[in-house]
Design an enzyme around this catalytic site. Structure first.
Site, PDB file in Angstrom:
ATOM      1  N   ASP A 174      80.281  14.786  43.778  1.00 37.35           N
ATOM      2  CA  ASP A 174      79.502  15.995  43.477  1.00 37.35           C
ATOM      3  C   ASP A 174      79.131  16.032  41.993  1.00 37.35           C
ATOM      4  O   ASP A 174      78.011  16.380  41.617  1.00 37.35           O
ATOM      5  CB  ASP A 174      80.321  17.235  43.855  1.00 37.35           C
ATOM      6  N   HIS A 188      85.452  20.732  47.669  1.00 42.03           N
ATOM      7  CA  HIS A 188      84.433  19.730  47.998  1.00 42.03           C
ATOM      8  C   HIS A 188      83.804  20.143  49.329  1.00 42.03           C
ATOM      9  O   HIS A 188      84.172  19.666  50.398  1.00 42.03           O
ATOM     10  CB  HIS A 188      85.035  18.326  48.110  1.00 42.03           C
TER      11      HIS A 188
END
Ligand code: NAI
Length: 328
Positions: A159, A187
């Site tokens: 990410d 996440h």
């Protein structure tokens, strides 16, 4: 020459495993002067495929690869492990409820935590990649009471790297000019990529971009939903980029963050920034001598606060759910 470092990889026959193992064996995980010994864990049905990958590893003739062993038994696979990459997980299939998903993964990460507790090396460092990564890491950590909780981390580096890429495109600069970007929270689609403390060529990133609408309506959702966009385009989930992020995560953990920069890792909370103690949540962290530290003292405005809280609340709910299922 140096003693080999033992690296255990689970889910070795999967797509991420295929992209990851060759990079580990070539020296990109730990550095070009560190030999590695691989221990691969798979389910029995996938052992043969893992053996095929091991044949290809042989055929690369990597000078740093000291050996490859394949197991379908977690207790053996984690024996002597210095680094463990927990990639194998039970994916969510159609019609599966979140509780079913957490339960199926509890069945994987509980015994793996126990095996790490029983047999890993004293300096074990664990990275959980398999989803739901933060909560899987929590389950494993809770079943390894003799291992310091700080050694269990989950991956938000993909990410982080996705956010770097989007910001570099928007600002028309190389990713190497961007520092101090942060992924907060889980996440998952609730994660919060934060550019308010980031810098582009030494200047505040949010001020440099100066486009709040882009931040809210483009940047944040693009980063948070990138996994789904990759599946849509490629017909399969992110694999090489996930493997690359796993390499980055461990490399940074072992070798340290650069002065004046930090990275994003999901680590056990000490209560910093109002994140309940014990949750494995993504923070801005610096690393040094193989240890991480949460960056302290950042000012969090209302915009960021609401987004961090939403993602952290999701993590609290996941923890409650696995508690209820008796998994921790
Ligand atoms: P995949 O399905 O291709 O491979 C998973 C492998 O794990 C399979 O070979 C399977 O046999 C194995 N496995 C299942 N249970 C196991 C167990 N108990 N022990 C050892 N191996 C086991 O999946 P892929 O694409 O390699 O992804 C792996 C995981 O990584 C998924 O959970 C995925 O959602 C997650 N992921 C996480 C990302 C992150 O940023 N944290 C990014 C991308 C994927």
């Amino acid at each position: 020459s140096r003693t080999p470092v033992t690296v255990t990889v689970t889910g070795a026959a999967g797509q991420i495993g295929y992209a990851l193992l060759f990079r580990i064996a070539s020296g990109q995980l730990l550095g070009a002067d560190t030999p590695v010994r691989l221990r691969l864990l798979e389910i029995p049905q996938a052992v043969k495929a893992a053996e095929g990958t091991a044949m290809e590893l042989d055929d690369c003739a990597f000078p740093l690869l000291a050996g490859v062993d394949i197991f379908d038994d977690a207790a053996k696979a984690f024996e002597g492990a210095n680094v463990a990459l927990l990639v194998g997980a039970r994916p969510r299939t159609k019609g599966m409820e979140r509780g079913d998903l957490l339960e199926a993964n509890g069945g994987i990460f509980k015994p793996q935590g126990e095996a790490i507790n029983a047999g890993a090396a004293d300096d074990i460092k664990v990275l959980v990649v398999g989803n739901p990564a933060n909560t899987n890491a929590l389950i494993a950590q809770q079943h390894a009471p003799d291992v310091p909780a700080v050694r269990f981390t989950a991956m938000t580096r993909l990410d982080h790297n996705r956010a770097l890429a989007q910001l570099s495109k928007k600002a028309g600069v190389s990713v190497s000019e961007i520092r101090k970007l942060t992924i907060w929270g889980n996440h998952s689609a609730t994660q919060y990529p934060d550019v308010f403390h980031a810098e582009i060529a030494g200047k505040n990133a949010a001020e440099t971009v100066n486009d709040q609408a882009w931040l809210e309506n483009d940047f944040i959702p693009t980063v948070a939903k990138r996994g789904a966009a990759i599946i849509e385009a490629r017909g399969a989930s992110s694999a090489a980029s996930a493997a690359s992020a796993a390499i980055d995560h461990v490399h940074t953990w072992v070798n340290g963050t650069a002065d004046g920069d930090w990275t994003s890792m999901a680590v056990v909370s000490d209560g910093s920034y109002g994140v309940p103690e014990g949750l494995i949540s993504s923070f801005p962290v610096t690393t040094r001598n193989g240890e991480w530290e949460i960056v302290q003292g950042l000012e969090i405005d209302d915009f960021s606060r609401a987004r961090i809280d939403a993602s952290v609340n999701e993590l609290s709910e996941e923890r409650d759910a696995v508690r209820k299922l008796g998994l921790i």
